[in-house]
Scaffold this active site. Structure first.
Site, PDB file in Angstrom:
ATOM      1  CG  ASP A  72      -3.607   6.186   1.779  1.00 42.66           C
ATOM      2  OD1 ASP A  72      -3.748   6.362   0.560  1.00 42.66           O
ATOM      3  OD2 ASP A  72      -3.258   5.101   2.283  1.00 42.66           O
ATOM      4  CG  ASN A 118      -5.440   7.967  -2.799  1.00 41.20           C
ATOM      5  OD1 ASN A 118      -5.510   7.083  -1.947  1.00 41.20           O
ATOM      6  ND2 ASN A 118      -5.580   7.705  -4.085  1.00 41.20           N
ATOM      7  CE  LYS A 119       0.697   4.870  -2.925  1.00 44.39           C
ATOM      8  NZ  LYS A 119       1.885   4.843  -2.036  1.00 44.39           N
ATOM      9  NE  ARG A 147      -1.137  -1.624  -1.318  1.00 42.46           N
ATOM     10  CZ  ARG A 147      -2.335  -1.534  -1.824  1.00 42.46           C
ATOM     11  NH1 ARG A 147      -3.112  -2.613  -1.914  1.00 42.46           N
ATOM     12  NH2 ARG A 147      -2.820  -0.409  -2.270  1.00 42.46           N
ATOM     13  N   GLY A 148      -2.536  -0.307   1.854  1.00 51.83           N
ATOM     14  CA  GLY A 148      -3.894   0.215   1.709  1.00 51.83           C
ATOM     15  C   GLY A 148      -4.397   0.579   3.097  1.00 51.83           C
ATOM     16  CB  ALA A 149      -6.001   3.665   4.349  1.00 51.84           C
TER      17      ALA A 149
HETATM   18  O1  MRU Z   1       1.122   2.938  -0.294  1.00 54.95           O
HETATM   19  P1  MRU Z   1      -0.158   2.152  -0.342  1.00 54.95           P
HETATM   20  O2  MRU Z   1      -0.160   1.079  -1.379  1.00 54.95           O
HETATM   21  O3  MRU Z   1      -0.553   1.664   1.027  1.00 54.95           O
HETATM   22  O4  MRU Z   1      -1.220   3.225  -0.775  1.00 54.95           O
HETATM   23  C1  MRU Z   1      -2.557   2.838  -0.958  1.00 54.95           C
HETATM   24  C2  MRU Z   1      -3.392   3.889  -1.513  1.00 54.95           C
HETATM   25  O5  MRU Z   1      -2.999   4.997  -1.735  1.00 54.95           O
HETATM   26  C3  MRU Z   1      -4.813   3.554  -1.681  1.00 54.95           C
HETATM   27  O6  MRU Z   1      -5.351   4.175  -2.806  1.00 54.95           O
HETATM   28  C4  MRU Z   1      -5.492   4.049  -0.408  1.00 54.95           C
HETATM   29  O7  MRU Z   1      -5.011   3.357   0.715  1.00 54.95           O
HETATM   30  C5  MRU Z   1      -6.919   3.967  -0.417  1.00 54.95           C
HETATM   31  S1  MRU Z   1      -7.315   2.326  -0.268  1.00 54.95           S
HETATM   32  C6  MRU Z   1      -8.659   1.770   0.145  1.00 54.95           C
END
Ligand code: MRU
Length: 369
Positions: A244, A254-255, A53-55
């Site tokens: 994201d 973002n989250k 996960r994470g963009a």
């Molecule tokens: O739902 P996720 O865990 O994929 O969400 C991730 C985030 O919100 C991160 O903060 C975001 O991807 C930035 S990461 C480099």
């Protein structure tokens, strides 16, 4: 980054030279397990189920997913099907589309016989590019942290609040929000990182705390609602979060919960910075509030908590009455006016259309310096 003294990335080509390995992030911090992806279906499941996960990591995994699909069947129809299936795995992070567009553009122009080799090379380039970009973000963020440190008493820690996991596990390496933190720590600047637990999936508690601990960065885990209090008490010098999807006008998706931290930061005059690779900028979108698809996830994430049980195994416990109705938005949008600056691989941009256009005057994000 290091795990028990051994260097790891979040995704790599297996020793067989054919299949792809990832760290299973659903098991952390309790178990460190590596999952082997052999097929397109494996890649889709890994993204959808948040094994990865994470963009930026979602983008890199999707690129390798296209490669695995081409290994199975390199036809035009299979290429289209792979891109569409991967595209449907998670809606919010724009890196997924960026990586798939890049793979599709390259592969549609060559013969099916060449596709799997070229796809593997290109996915590797995407992964490598992410590492380089994050190192650059880290260097720009380091300068900012140096300035904050210079304004404090000698030896006093710079207090940084972060949300979710924008760490190396969310990218291929270094992380976005954590790259400046790791570089500042390595440069000997004393730090104290406030790690938001980040309900419902607890990426802060499970992943960011694990990462920072392995790198020896001083940190404390706080509940999501503590940020406002910490800021009122003067215990936060700056916030560093990831993104994201960032609109061309500087709104940041973002989250879930990021927006509330930005509001608290604004009220307490705490600078709020977003660290993002240009691959996360959606140049097609100007208004973050109506145009970004906000993922809604299952009720179980809210009614249950996963963790380590007293017998040492992993499991989940239920925390809400059976049948409780749930709404589970996974992301929110922080308006540009609440963002002090966007830390990109090209340096700091004002969170505005002019600020981003100025830094990326060659047009859409190319992921280049
Ligand atoms: O739902 P996720 O865990 O994929 O969400 C991730 C985030 O919100 C991160 O903060 C975001 O991807 C930035 S990461 C480099």
């Amino acid at each position: 980054m290091q795990v028990d003294g051994k260097p790891y990335r979040s995704i790599w080509v297996n020793a067989d030279g054919i299949t792809i390995d990832v760290i299973d992030q659903t098991r952390l911090p309790h178990e460190f397990e590596i999952l082997n992806l052999k097929t397109l279906a494996d890649s889709c499941a890994a993204i959808r189920d948040m094994v990865v996960r994470g963009a930026p990591l979602i983008g890199a995994t999707a690129a390798y997913g296209v490669y695995l699909a081409m290994l199975q069947e390199p036809s035009n129809a299979a290429l289209d099907r792979a891109c569409e299936t991967l595209y449907a795995t998670r809606p919010t992070a724009v890196n997924l589309r960026w990586a798939l567009d890049r793979m599709r553009a390259l592969l549609s122009d060559i013969t099916p016989a060449e596709r799997s080799d070229r796809a593997l090379t290109e996915a590797g380039r995407i992964a490598e590019l992410d590492v380089e970009i994050n190192q650059r973000i880290g260097r720009h963020g380091l300068e900012l942290i140096r300035k904050v440190a210079a304004g404090k008493k000698p030896g006093a820690a710079v207090n940084i609040l972060t949300h979710c996991n924008a760490g190396w596990l969310a990218t291929v390496d270094w992380g976005t929000a954590t790259a400046p933190i790791y570089m500042a720590h390595d440069a000997g600047i004393p730090l104290q990182v406030w790690v938001d637990e980040t309900r419902p999936r607890n990426q802060g508690a499970n992943l960011t705390a694990w990462e920072l601990g392995h790198h020896g960065v001083p940190h404390s885990l706080v509940v999501d609602n503590a940020g406002g209090h910490l800021m009122q008490q003067g215990m936060v010098d700056l916030c560093l979060v990831g993104s994201d999807r960032t609109t061309r006008s500087g709104d940041v998706c973002n989250k879930i919960g990021t927006y509330l931290k930005a509001l608290a930061a604004h009220d307490n005059e705490v600078p709020f910075y977003v660290c993002l690779p240009s691959t996360t900028i959606d140049w097609n979108i100007g208004d973050g509030f109506s145009d970004i698809p906000i993922e809604q996830r299952g009720a179980d994430e809210v009614t249950q908590i996963a963790g380590k049980l007293p017998d040492g195994g992993m499991g989940t416990v239920v925390i809400a009455p059976e049948g409780t109705g749930v709404v589970n938005y996974a992301f929110d949008v922080t308006p540009a006016r609440l963002v002090t600056g966007l830390i990109t691989e090209r340096g700091m941009a004002e969170a505005s259309e002019a600020g981003l256009a100025n830094l990326f005057s060659d047009g859409a994000s190319k992921g280049t310096d």
